[in-house]
Write an enzyme that holds these catalytic residues in place. Structure first.
Site, PDB file in Angstrom:
ATOM      1  N   LYS A  75      -6.613  -5.373  -1.707  1.00  0.00           N
ATOM      2  CA  LYS A  75      -5.428  -4.533  -1.501  1.00  0.00           C
ATOM      3  C   LYS A  75      -4.956  -4.740  -0.066  1.00  0.00           C
ATOM      4  O   LYS A  75      -5.774  -4.840   0.852  1.00  0.00           O
ATOM      5  CB  LYS A  75      -5.804  -3.067  -1.751  1.00  0.00           C
ATOM      6  CG  LYS A  75      -4.634  -2.100  -1.646  1.00  0.00           C
ATOM      7  CD  LYS A  75      -5.065  -0.676  -1.986  1.00  0.00           C
ATOM      8  CE  LYS A  75      -3.894   0.299  -1.950  1.00  0.00           C
ATOM      9  NZ  LYS A  75      -4.310   1.693  -2.261  1.00  0.00           N
ATOM     10  N   SER A 150      -1.573   4.090  -5.871  1.00  0.00           N
ATOM     11  CA  SER A 150      -0.945   3.092  -5.032  1.00  0.00           C
ATOM     12  C   SER A 150      -1.538   1.691  -5.159  1.00  0.00           C
ATOM     13  O   SER A 150      -0.879   0.731  -4.777  1.00  0.00           O
ATOM     14  CB  SER A 150      -1.051   3.524  -3.571  1.00  0.00           C
ATOM     15  OG  SER A 150      -2.397   3.526  -3.135  1.00  0.00           O
ATOM     16  N   SER A 174      -5.495   6.788  -6.355  1.00  0.00           N
ATOM     17  CA  SER A 174      -4.858   5.477  -6.231  1.00  0.00           C
ATOM     18  C   SER A 174      -5.674   4.289  -6.745  1.00  0.00           C
ATOM     19  O   SER A 174      -5.155   3.181  -6.823  1.00  0.00           O
ATOM     20  CB  SER A 174      -4.487   5.210  -4.772  1.00  0.00           C
ATOM     21  OG  SER A 174      -3.326   5.920  -4.428  1.00  0.00           O
TER      22      SER A 174
END
Lengths: 491, 97
Positions: A75, A150, A174
């Site tokens: 990420k 997210s 997330s």
């Protein structure tokens, strides 16, 4: 497109010299180049191939780490030395961190190959991946739908078969919500289990990194490589959990005894797709587990409390972006004040500004006690709710999110509706507990996830129960367009 | 809470947060913030009398360490990401005439 396979399948293919890590990396890079989901912000081709070469040398020199030579994606919230780290924001569009996050360093040491950095909601603030400065990500199951957020890029990349494993972070859901919406397995470990060093801060008392994988076995393997005490993180937990290494070496063992599984009634009240989670309950009951209704009475307060605490911590953490030391700087600042204000206003997107303003409001003079202290008091009540039920049950089973993936643009004008996406994931975050989302069915062709929640530092229970469920179901093996995840490497 | 809340003073908050809003974006930011605060206000109904605030999920004590030098000087490395530097300093617009 090469076959979609688990981490373990790739690991044994590398060990048995069925494929080299360079070939494996090249295959992945070719698949990513043809990707239409916008899962990646940066593809790090050259450094990936260099890491693959190094992994080959490590294996030749006798490295026996199962992850050596296996590709992964990070990420874009994890600092990676030499590779841009944007956090999904214009603010950090050109930021190349001068150091590696602890998680990145650990996985590099294991010999993993970083293919690139995945797309995400800006500064991890969002549940749809639509707040990214680098464009929205499509859900591989339906390109018009969001992947969740997210960690939407990480989830979509695993679901699309671009990579078998990606790192994610979870502040209020997330990892778990995008895992559910994309049909993969996502683990948010206990707060403190994995170091936050080099993980760009959103809300420091909630942020936690974790693996996003095809199944629980792969999640256990990743967790054992990512976890551990780090003196550079002041909230890193000092734990001696021998099961972490055992799970990685021997796989997840069978559960020693039937579990008592709690069903928190507050999580089932407004459920539109109840039959799917009921089917999970049935499967687990057939394995001998006892299911009992429990109550977490402060659940409804969790969303307001979360948005106070996360907003307050975000407005504080994001004050560091001032256009002086790193990050976006406006053109021709007229004064220091102008430099701060224009750099921040140009660098941050709407949702980030909303959270900063919320935090600024709740922390401001006259409101601090009514909002921030009040929220912290309710946070304790929420935490005690969990302590009370865990006196009687081993683990909790809930839906991961209220709905399957929604359409792009559907909630983007309504922040409050978007915030409700976190209804079932936020309470666990406030209490710092570990939770796992696993695929458990489909609604209109879109995946749905079930969430397991355990007491602090009992990820072994989550992984054990998820592994058992995944032996008796195949939702986690299903992929878009009829593809399936293979547990063997198919050349 | 029974009394009506005062209207949010967006220019004041924006200044505290070091953000600029033009008139259009200011109005939508204020409207969004009002909705968010109204949503948050639902928590006021919870009775928290005598409850100690929980600031950290593990509720633990701060770990201490020996006061030893563990980092080496890396000014050039860290300043490599800065928008403007000179002779090891960060450059900002003139503050004092």
């Amino acid at each position: 497109m090469p076959g979609i396979a688990t981490l373990r399948a790739m690991s044994s293919a590398l060990k048995n010299r069925v494929i080299s890590s360079t070939e494996l990396t090249q295959e992945h890079l070719a698949t990513i180049a043809a990707d239409k989901t916008n899962s990646f912000i940066t593809v790090a081709k050259d450094s990936a191939l260099a890491q693959a070469k190094r992994a080959e040398q490590m294996r030749e020199q006798g490295s026996s780490h199962p992850l050596t030579g296996v590709p992964l994606a990070h990420k874009d919230i994890f600092c990676t030395k030499g590779i841009t780290t944007t956090c999904g924001s214009r603010m950090l569009e050109n930021f190349v961190a001068p150091y590696d996050a602890h998680v990145v360093a650990l996985l590099n040491q294991a010999g993993m190959v970083t293919l690139g950095k995945t797309n995400m909601d800006e500064f991890a603030m969002g549940s749809s991946n639509e707040s990214s400065h680098f464009g929205p990500v499509s859900n591989p199951w339906n390109m018009d739908k969001v992947p969740g957020g997210s960690s939407g890029g990480s989830a979509a990349a695993v679901a699309a078969g671009l990579v078998a494993c990606a790192t994610g972070t979870d502040t209020g859901g997330s990892i778990r919500q995008p895992a559910a919406l994309c049909g993969i397995t996502g683990l948010k470990p206990t707060y403190g289990r994995i170091s936050r060093y080099g993980m760009i801060a959103f809300a420091s008392s909630l942020d936690q990194a974790g693996p996003m994988t095809c199944d629980a076995e792969d999640a256990a393997l990743m967790l054992s490589a990512m976890a551990g005490f780090d003196s550079k993180d002041s909230t890193s937990a000092q734990r001696q959990d021998a099961w972490l290494a055992d799970f990685a070496e021997h796989g997840i063992p069978d559960l020693e005894r039937p579990l008592k599984i709690g069903l928190p009634q507050e999580y089932y009240a407004d459920l539109s797709n109840g039959s799917i989670i009921e089917a999970v309950q049935k499967t687990l009951a057939q394995q001998g587990h006892e299911l009992v209704d429990v109550s977490l009475p402060h659940t409804q307060a969790a969303i307001p409390v979360y948005y106070v605490i996360a907003g307050a911590e975000a407005s504080t953490n994001l004050s560091r972006y001032d256009g002086v030391r790193f990050g976006h700087r406006c053109e021709n600042p007229q004064s220091l004040e102008d430099l701060y204000k224009r750099s921040r206003s140009e660098g941050f997107g709407d949702e980030v500004k909303r959270r900063i303003l919320t935090g600024t409001y709740t922390l401001s003079v006259g409101y601090f006690d009514a909002y921030y202290i009040k929220a912290q008091q309710i946070r304790r009540l929420i935490s005690e709710d969990f302590n009370n039920v865990f006196a009687n049950v081993d683990v909790l089973l809930t839906p991961t999110s209220p709905t399957p993936a929604f359409s792009q643009g559907q909630l983007s004008d309504d922040p409050i509706a978007m915030y409700q996406q976190d209804l079932y994931t936020v309470p666990t975050s406030l209490a710092g507990l570990p939770a796992l989302s696993m695929p458990c069915g489909f609604v209109d062709g879109l995946p749905v996830g079930a969430q397991l929640i355990a007491p602090a530092f009992r990820e072994d229970v989550l992984l054990g129960l998820a592994a058992q469920y995944q032996k008796h179901s195949d939702w986690h093996l299903q992929r878009p367009n009829g593809f399936r995840v293979s547990k063997e490497w198919v050349a | 809470m029974s009394e009506a809340k005062p209207t949010i003073d967006l220019p004041h908050l924006a200044n505290l947060a070091r953000l600029n809003f033009d008139s259009d974006s200011s109005e939508s930011a204020r409207a969004d913030l009002e909705k968010i605060i109204a949503m948050i206000d639902a928590m006021q109904a919870v009775n928290t009398e005598g409850v100690a605030p929980l600031s950290h999920p593990l509720d633990g004590a701060q770990r201490l360490r020996q006061d030893l030098v563990t980092e080496t000087e890396q000014r050039d490395n860290f300043q490599s990401t800065a928008p403007a530097t000179s002779e090891g300093y960060y450059l900002v617009p003139r503050v004092v005439d």
